[in-house]
Design a protein around this motif. Structure first.
Motif, short mmCIF file in Angstrom:
data_model
loop_
_atom_site.label_atom_id
_atom_site.label_comp_id
_atom_site.label_asym_id
_atom_site.label_seq_id
_atom_site.Cartn_x
_atom_site.Cartn_y
_atom_site.Cartn_z
N GLU A 45 0.84 -1.19 0.00
CA GLU A 45 0.00 0.00 0.00
C GLU A 45 0.88 1.25 0.00
O GLU A 45 2.07 1.18 0.30
CB GLU A 45 -0.94 0.01 1.22
CG GLU A 45 -0.28 0.46 2.52
CD GLU A 45 0.48 -0.65 3.23
OE1 GLU A 45 0.75 -1.69 2.60
OE2 GLU A 45 0.84 -0.47 4.41
N LEU A 46 0.27 2.38 -0.35
CA LEU A 46 1.01 3.64 -0.33
C LEU A 46 1.27 4.07 1.10
O LEU A 46 0.42 3.93 1.97
CB LEU A 46 0.21 4.73 -1.05
CG LEU A 46 0.03 4.62 -2.56
CD1 LEU A 46 -0.80 5.79 -3.06
CD2 LEU A 46 1.37 4.58 -3.27
N LEU A 47 2.46 4.64 1.33
CA LEU A 47 2.74 5.26 2.61
C LEU A 47 2.10 6.65 2.63
O LEU A 47 1.76 7.21 1.57
CB LEU A 47 4.25 5.38 2.82
CG LEU A 47 5.04 4.08 2.93
CD1 LEU A 47 6.51 4.39 3.10
CD2 LEU A 47 4.54 3.22 4.07
N PRO A 48 1.89 7.24 3.79
CA PRO A 48 1.35 8.61 3.84
C PRO A 48 2.24 9.57 3.05
O PRO A 48 3.46 9.52 3.14
CB PRO A 48 1.38 8.94 5.34
CG PRO A 48 1.31 7.61 6.03
CD PRO A 48 2.09 6.67 5.14
N LEU A 49 1.61 10.43 2.26
CA LEU A 49 2.36 11.36 1.41
C LEU A 49 2.90 12.52 2.24
O LEU A 49 2.25 13.00 3.17
CB LEU A 49 1.46 11.90 0.30
CG LEU A 49 0.75 10.87 -0.59
CD1 LEU A 49 0.04 11.57 -1.74
CD2 LEU A 49 1.73 9.83 -1.13
N LYS A 50 4.10 12.94 1.88
CA LYS A 50 4.71 14.11 2.55
C LYS A 50 4.12 15.39 1.98
O LYS A 50 3.73 15.46 0.81
CB LYS A 50 6.23 14.09 2.35
CG LYS A 50 6.91 12.81 2.80
CD LYS A 50 6.77 12.56 4.27
CE LYS A 50 7.53 11.31 4.70
NZ LYS A 50 7.36 11.00 6.14
N ALA A 51 4.09 16.42 2.81
CA ALA A 51 3.45 17.69 2.41
C ALA A 51 4.26 18.44 1.36
O ALA A 51 3.73 19.35 0.71
CB ALA A 51 3.24 18.57 3.63
N GLY A 52 5.54 18.06 1.16
CA GLY A 52 6.40 18.81 0.24
C GLY A 52 5.85 18.93 -1.16
O GLY A 52 5.98 19.98 -1.80
N VAL A 53 5.20 17.87 -1.68
CA VAL A 53 4.70 17.91 -3.06
C VAL A 53 3.60 18.96 -3.19
O VAL A 53 3.53 19.68 -4.21
CB VAL A 53 4.19 16.51 -3.48
CG1 VAL A 53 3.04 16.05 -2.60
CG2 VAL A 53 3.75 16.52 -4.93
N ALA A 54 2.75 19.11 -2.17
CA ALA A 54 1.70 20.12 -2.21
C ALA A 54 2.29 21.52 -2.10
O ALA A 54 1.85 22.46 -2.78
CB ALA A 54 0.69 19.88 -1.08
N ILE A 55 3.31 21.68 -1.26
CA ILE A 55 3.96 22.98 -1.10
C ILE A 55 4.63 23.41 -2.40
O ILE A 55 4.57 24.58 -2.79
CB ILE A 55 4.98 22.93 0.05
CG1 ILE A 55 4.27 22.66 1.38
CG2 ILE A 55 5.77 24.23 0.14
CD1 ILE A 55 5.20 22.44 2.55
N MET A 56 5.27 22.45 -3.09
CA MET A 56 5.92 22.77 -4.37
C MET A 56 4.90 23.23 -5.40
O MET A 56 5.11 24.22 -6.12
CB MET A 56 6.66 21.55 -4.89
CG MET A 56 7.88 21.17 -4.08
SD MET A 56 8.57 19.60 -4.63
CE MET A 56 9.78 19.31 -3.33
N ALA A 57 3.76 22.52 -5.50
CA ALA A 57 2.75 22.87 -6.49
C ALA A 57 2.12 24.23 -6.19
O ALA A 57 2.01 25.10 -7.06
CB ALA A 57 1.69 21.78 -6.54
#
Length: 739
Positions: A252-264
């Motif tokens: 399963e996927l691990l919890p996503l880090k917030a960095g990808v949202a901050i970059m976008a």
């Protein structure tokens, strides 16, 4: 000397690096199949969001190669700063435009003292220490507390503020029942961490609880990383990121880090008109750590960054905007990946997929991935249904019986064969295996040391990675990477060793007189440089065919024994019953979950006595027909996969990433159902452009209706792609450009 800019890319080094490693990737993987790569924009800023991260350094290489080949784009990947410190990898990654990212997990260290929750019911964010010094330099707001891992999964929480040497407050409480038990010593809560009825009245931790050991990681300043990413995207480049934060071997996927949202959001905040596209990429592997495995790289529908989220991000609603953006990315990744809560569920889904295909049609890899994904969706929705619970027990019992007999599912079909056919197949395949061995032995001898070193070192490195990780299960995610790295280092040394040995032999006695005197040693060395890798590759191809044949011999041997024969016949009858049950349940529940289940099928219902109906109500002869093995029903090779036949060797493209199928015409006439497009340069106004666009759409709709009437669709309906949509997009883009 000026410091090199972060994310600097040398295009020549990038292409050379990719070319060299592409050869190794082709040798390691039997097939790498891109799916929906037409969704990647040819121009403009793109943020590739990839998951699951199942191979440490191999994942970026495969994606770099597929995107370069399909879209002619280069990707700046984010890479762990820890990996950049390795000389070779760091040097190559730096020249290829990679952006180093510091990870808190790489800086985690054990802290002095123990911690506990003094009031887990009313204030789960308050942490109290025993023998701690939270005011030391190791602790700061924005840092991370980490608890000891349980089942190789550790819980983390971010520090909000330091209240004293033995007290601090978290931004958000630890999630789940396991960390709550670790911090309180209590067991009166659910798996989600919610206290059961009556437990709220109890205050504090369990009596006599003395706290738990913990680790701490400093706050990471990623300002330079975000600036480098924003600069690349503002210039119309592309950035690749694995938002899980690290590689793993979970289902399963691990919890996503917030960095990808901050970059976008940060990219759109500083340049709102840049039209950033987020492309979800599913890295779907079949035994990712094994040599000569397969992979499907699936590109999802581009995700736009909503401007209302950007506004919220800029004006005080930063946390909410990041959370919403992160959920959008997660949902996009779910649509291109196959996720199960555990390995047993994955094995169950794969067994059901095989039972759902009783005719044994060989489905293309993308269809296998799609069918797995939709079966997982159905299982997640109906897993508590009594029919599903009972079917699950029966399928798992069937799988256990296969394991006990050392058989594979497709080999159960041997029970239908008579004794003379079994004897013929056994003799035929044994002779075939002996012939193949003649071609394999020379290459295996040349490359045996590389295989041995790769196996030993990859196992050693996986154990080290497992000991240092809190999320890995068996650390298989690093095995493929280390096998490739070992091959890069050891293969040239091995070939050089053999060249020196044979050259000395030629100098000494002309290889027992087999090499003529007129052949100079320089030419002999050059010939070895060419011949040895060729022999190795030939042995590789013949060897994988031979291994598949060797695996098919044991069931034939068992069938010659009267006792084993009876077991196989009983297993065959059990399989037939299971097959009918699986198809009945799927055909019953499928239409409830997907409205267009019957009109868009991957596999024909083998138990239906009425012809399939087209969307218009007219009977149609068959659903979509997939490529199958060219062998006939009575052929001795019937039960072997297509790659186990000699004829397949001639059909295999050298270093190809796609299945060996006839090239499809790229003609616009063929793609648009016979509609001939005239030169777009004659368009002189909006009315003309609208007319052409309408004709294109009408033609595509008509083509879609024709395909539906012949069953050219996917089962379970949702998420199907329109055939020819790539040509439609190209045509519309050309229309807009000429306008």
């Amino acid at each position: 000397m000026a410091k090199k800019k972060i994310g600097y890319m040398n295009n020549y080094v990038y292409d050379a690096f990719l070319w060299v490693f592409s050869i190794l990737v082709d040798l390691f993987f039997r097939e790498v199949h891109p799916r929906s790569s037409w969704k990647v924009p040819k121009h403009g800023p793109v943020l590739f969001v990839c998951a699951p991260h199942a191979n440490q350094f191999v994942d970026p290489l495969i994606l770099m190669r597929v995107v370069k080949k399909e879209s002619d784009r280069r990707i700046h990947f984010l890479i762990a700063e820890k990996s950049m410190k390795r000389r070779f990898i760091g040097a190559m990654a730096g020249l290829a435009g990679s952006v180093p990212v510091g990870r808190a997990m790489d800086s985690t260290k054990s802290a002095v003292g123990k911690i506990y929750l003094p009031d887990p019911v009313n204030d789960p964010c308050l942490i109290r220490g025993i023998g701690t010094d939270f005011e030391s330099k190791d602790f700061q707001a924005g840092g991370t507390l980490s608890l000891p891992p349980v089942n190789n999964l550790a819980s983390n929480a971010e520090i909000q503020e330091i209240l004293g040497p033995e007290e601090l407050r978290l931004k958000r409480p630890f999630k789940g029942g396991i960390p709550m038990q670790q911090l309180t010593g209590r067991d009166d809560m659910t798996e989600e961490g919610q206290f059961v009825d009556g437990a709220e009245a109890r205050k504090g931790p369990a009596p006599g609880f003395e706290g738990i050991n913990f680790k701490v990681a400093p706050k990471m300043n990623q300002r330079e990383v975000y600036d480098a990413v924003h600069e690349v995207l503002h210039q119309g480049g592309s950035v690749g990121i694995f938002p899980e934060g690290g590689s793993h071997d979970r289902t399963e996927l691990l919890p996503l880090k917030a960095g990808v949202a901050i970059m976008a959001l940060g990219t759109m905040e500083s340049k709102p008109d840049c039209n950033l596209q987020i492309i979800p990429v599913g890295m779907n592997y079949f035994h990712a750590h094994k040599f000569r495995s397969r992979a499907v790289i699936e590109f999802g529908t581009p995700v736009d960054v909503p401007m209302e989220l950007v506004e919220k991000y800029s004006h005080g609603g930063r946390r909410e905007a990041i959370g919403t953006m992160l959920e959008m990315v997660r949902q996009a990744l779910v649509s291109v990946t196959v996720q199960t809560p555990d390995y047993d569920t994955l094995m169950l889904i794969q067994a059901v997929r095989r039972l759902y295909n009783p005719k044994g049609k060989k489905l293309p890899l993308p269809m296998v991935v799609e069918l797995n994904r939709r079966l997982v969706q159905g299982y997640a929705k109906y897993k508590d249904d009594p029919r599903i619970v009972d079917l699950k027990k029966s399928v798992q019992a069937y799988n256990k019986r296969l394991l006990a007999l050392n058989l594979r599912d497709h080999q159960v079909q041997y029970a239908k064969m008579n004794i003379f056919m079994i004897m013929w197949l056994l003799v035929y395949r044994t002779l075939k295996l002996m012939v193949l061995s003649i071609f394999v032995i020379p290459g295996f001898t040349l490359f045996a040391f590389v295989f041995f070193c790769g196996k030993v070192i990859s196992i050693k490195k996986s154990k080290e990675a497992l000991a240092a990780s809190s999320v890995k299960i068996q650390a298989r995610d690093v095995m493929a990477t280390w096998k490739l790295l070992v091959a890069i280092a050891i293969a040239p040394i091995t070939y050089t060793f053999w060249i020196v040995i044979f050259t000395y032999w030629c100098h000494r006695n002309r290889v027992q007189g087999y090499i003529p005197e007129w052949v100079p040693l320089k030419l002999f060395v050059l010939a070895q440089v060419i011949v040895f890798p060729t022999i190795t590759y030939a042995a590789l191809r013949f060897g994988e065919v031979g291994m598949d044949i060797a695996k098919s011999l044991w069931p034939l041997v068992k069938m010659l024994s009267p006792w084993s024969n009876n077991e196989l016949i009983a297993l065959q009858k059990r399989r037939e019953i299971l097959t009918e049950r699986v198809n009945t349940i799927i055909n019953t529940l499928g239409p409830e979950m997907f409205p267009d289940f019957d009109s868009k099928r991957i596999i024909t219902d083998p138990f239906s006595h009425s012809p399939p109906q087209s969307p218009g109500g007219q009977p149609r002869s068959e659903t979509y027909s997939f490529p199958t093995s060219p062998t006939s029903e009575d052929s001795p090779s019937k039960h072997l996969p297509r790659n186990e036949s000699f004829r397949d060797l001639s059909n295999t493209d050298f270093f190809s990433t796609r299945p060996s199928t006839p090239k499809k015409s790229r003609s616009r006439h063929g793609s648009l159902g016979g509609f001939s497009l005239k030169a777009f340069s004659t368009l002189d106004g909006k009315d003309s452009l609208d007319a052409v666009s309408k004709k294109i759409r009408d033609t595509m709709r008509e083509r879609g209706r024709r395909r539906s009437s012949t069953g050219d669709g996917w089962e379970m309906g949702s998420g199907t792609t329109t055939p020819g949509s790539e040509e439609l997009e190209d045509a519309l883009q050309m229309s807009k450009k000429d306008k």
